[in-house]
Each structure stands twice: as C-alpha cells, then as structure tokens.
Design a protein around this motif. Structure first.
Motif, mmCIF file in Angstrom:
data_model
loop_
_atom_site.group_PDB
_atom_site.id
_atom_site.type_symbol
_atom_site.label_atom_id
_atom_site.label_comp_id
_atom_site.label_asym_id
_atom_site.label_seq_id
_atom_site.Cartn_x
_atom_site.Cartn_y
_atom_site.Cartn_z
ATOM 1 N N UNK A 1 0.840 -1.205 0.000
ATOM 2 C CA UNK A 1 0.000 0.000 0.000
ATOM 3 C C UNK A 1 0.881 1.263 0.000
ATOM 4 N N UNK B 1 1.122 4.209 1.552
ATOM 5 C CA UNK B 1 1.727 4.768 2.765
ATOM 6 C C UNK B 1 2.873 3.887 3.252
ATOM 7 N N UNK B 2 2.715 2.564 3.123
ATOM 8 C CA UNK B 2 3.783 1.673 3.574
ATOM 9 C C UNK B 2 5.019 1.831 2.692
ATOM 10 N N UNK C 1 6.688 4.979 3.998
ATOM 11 C CA UNK C 1 7.289 4.790 5.328
ATOM 12 C C UNK C 1 8.578 3.968 5.229
ATOM 13 N N UNK C 2 8.581 2.934 4.394
ATOM 14 C CA UNK C 2 9.808 2.147 4.213
ATOM 15 C C UNK C 2 10.910 2.988 3.581
#
Lengths: 195, 195
Positions: free
Chosen positions: A78, A80-81, A84-85
């Motif tokens: 997804x 956002x993930x 973030x990663x």
C-alpha cells in the motif's frame, strides 16, 4: 547541476552553522563561511545558490534517495507503507550518523521565521515529489497525495523527537512510533461532525 | 492591534486580488491597491504590515475563532474531535460564504513560491496555536501536537478539494471525508517497518 562533493558540502555546512551560532544568521556573510571552511566562494556557489541554501544542502539528496526507494518498492505494498519504508531506509543511510549536525541545523532554522518558511516550503515540495512518485506506480492522485502527506506528518513528528537532546532512539523507530500515534489519534475521533 | 473592519479589509483584498491577476503580485504596489479600493494608504497600513499580508488578512480571524471553539469544547471529547468540530464550525462561519474569493486568493498564493512559503508558515503557526489550546484543556503536549497536525492535514486535503472549480460540497463535509481518508490510508499501512 555540479557533481555532489560530500567533503566540501559538509565543511561549508559546519562552518556556516558555527558562524550562525556565534553571530546570527543575518550577520554572517558567504565570505566568512568560505574563510572558516578553508574553501573559495566559487566552490560555495558551485553548491549553493545563496546563504540560506547552505542550510538546505541535504534536501535534494534526501529527496533523490526517497524517490529512488519509492520507485524500487514492491508493487503490491500500500502507498503509505511504500513511503514509510523509503523514509526509514533514507533515515538509516543519510541521517542517523549525522544526528548532531542535523539537530544543530534544525535549531538554527527553528530560531528564524524566514528560514522556517523555507524549510516548510522544502517539505511541501518533497510531499509533492513523493505523491508524484506514487502516481507513477499507478495510483490515484488523491490517494497518492494523502499517503505522501500522512508519511510526511509522521516524519515531522519523529524528527521533532529525534532532534531532542534527551532522545536516543533511532529515527527509523521514531517513525514507526509516530505512525502508530497518528493511527491512535485518528481512531479516537473518526465520527461524523455534528451539524 | 487596530479594530477589525470587515468592509475595508474585504475591499482591500478584492482590489489586491484583481490587481495581482491583472499584472502579477510582484508588480502591484500598495498605492495601486488603495486607489482601486477607494481607500487611503493609512487605512491599508492600519490593517496590514505589507503587500504580502493583504492576502493573509483572514488568518488571524480564523485562528482566533478556531481557538475560541477549542476553549469552549466539551471537556470529554478526544482532542482530534475537538479540533475537527472547531474547524467545521469556523468553515461554516467564515469560509463557506466566501468560497469564490478564498479560492481566488489561494490560486494567487499557489502561483508564487514566496507567498506559498508564507502560507505554510501561517499554517504551521496555526498548528502550534491549536496544540497550545489543546494543552490548556489539560492534555499531553505530544498528543496535542499530533491531534493539531492530523486535523490540519485533513484541513489541507479538504481545502484543496473545496477550492477546485468542479467541487460543490461544503468544506465541513469535505473535512469529514478527509479525516476518513486519513484513517483508511493509515489503517492500510500500520505495520512494523522491516529492519
């Protein structure tokens, strides 16, 4: 664009931060910065458009690395993930070992409204660049902007904590905590507004 | 602080927006704005520190109203819900009936990086003021900042939609949609980052 020279850039930034501390941002000249760094004005202007930009030298490198991580991410994750990663990876690569100088730089910026506006402008440009990189993976424009904005909010919350003198955890861990805190905050309040 | 005079402020803002459209922000003078508005330079400087500030005249009124709503909110509500209700109430009171002029103003700002930096600075100051108002209700400082930041993110997402020519829904409804979209985005990604 000149080639990135970490040695010169780091020396110019360290010299500039020392001088901004000693005599203030407004009263420091480019001539003083290059003298302190033992470099020439030509080298300075190869890397920075003006005195303000010496504080933002890492921004373009950070952005390039973050966008590269997003482009290389697993297509099934997804949005956002993905972001973030990317932020976690770039924190490890570019920020964690520079904690003292990055925190010092942020303190100088936070003390000057004009510099803070520039910082906010850079963050907004990074948000737009992240959203554009997410759209290139095939996502919806609104969803991409939202994922980029939420990730940058987590980044700002984590960054504030990371630059506090009494904070010892890594930025990567603080990023994870910040996203969790955003979720807790939102879950407590996602009800219809009264008319 | 001079007393707030809606008539003069609205006339100065309308005149300024017309001139910024016709000849650009940089080339417009305060003298031209007051001439177009049929007012004096003294009146202008009673209300605004400079030409940039004419675009931000509503900011302090918005902030005052939002802070007032937060101070008056039910003590039992979670902080993010307090802020979302305040933003919804102030959207109805100060923004909804001015949709065309507010959208016009935002288009002028978005076209000029220096103005956009000022806008971002005003938003950051509003976030800090909201966080301070939440702390006065007895909350934790980090939780207050987080709730203020999430609410301002929803506000920005909603505001972008609200100022689009093809969007007809009220800002209050778009705010609710934006918070819901933040929740959906976060719920899809709140997992530990890989090491």
């Amino acid at each position: 664009m000149p080639r990135w020279k970490p040695g010169a850039v780091d020396r110019l930034q360290t010299a500039a931060l020392e001088l901004f501390d000693e005599q203030g941002f407004e009263r420091t000249t480019v001539a003083e910065i290059v003298q302190r760094a033992g470099l020439t004005q030509r080298t300075f202007f190869n890397h920075f458009a003006d005195k303000r930009e010496v504080l933002f030298g890492l921004s373009s490198e950070l952005q390039r690395e973050i966008i590269g991580e997003i482009a290389a991410a697993d297509a099934a994750l997804p949005p956002l993930e993905v972001v973030m990663r990317a932020l976690g990876a770039v924190a490890d690569k570019l920020l964690e070992h520079r904690r003292a100088v990055v925190a010092h730089r942020y303190a100088v910026i936070a003390a000057n409204p004009e510099l803070m506006e520039r910082e906010l402008g850079k963050n907004a440009a990074l948000t737009d660049a992240i959203a554009a990189a997410l759209r290139e993976r095939g996502g919806d424009a609104d969803a991409a902007y939202l994922a980029a904005s939420v990730a940058m909010l987590a980044e700002q919350v984590a960054f504030r904590a990371w630059t506090r003198p009494d904070e010892t955890r890594a930025l990567r861990d603080l990023l994870q905590d910040a996203l969790h805190a955003v979720r807790t905050t939102v879950d407590a309040a996602d009800r219809p507004l009264p008319a």
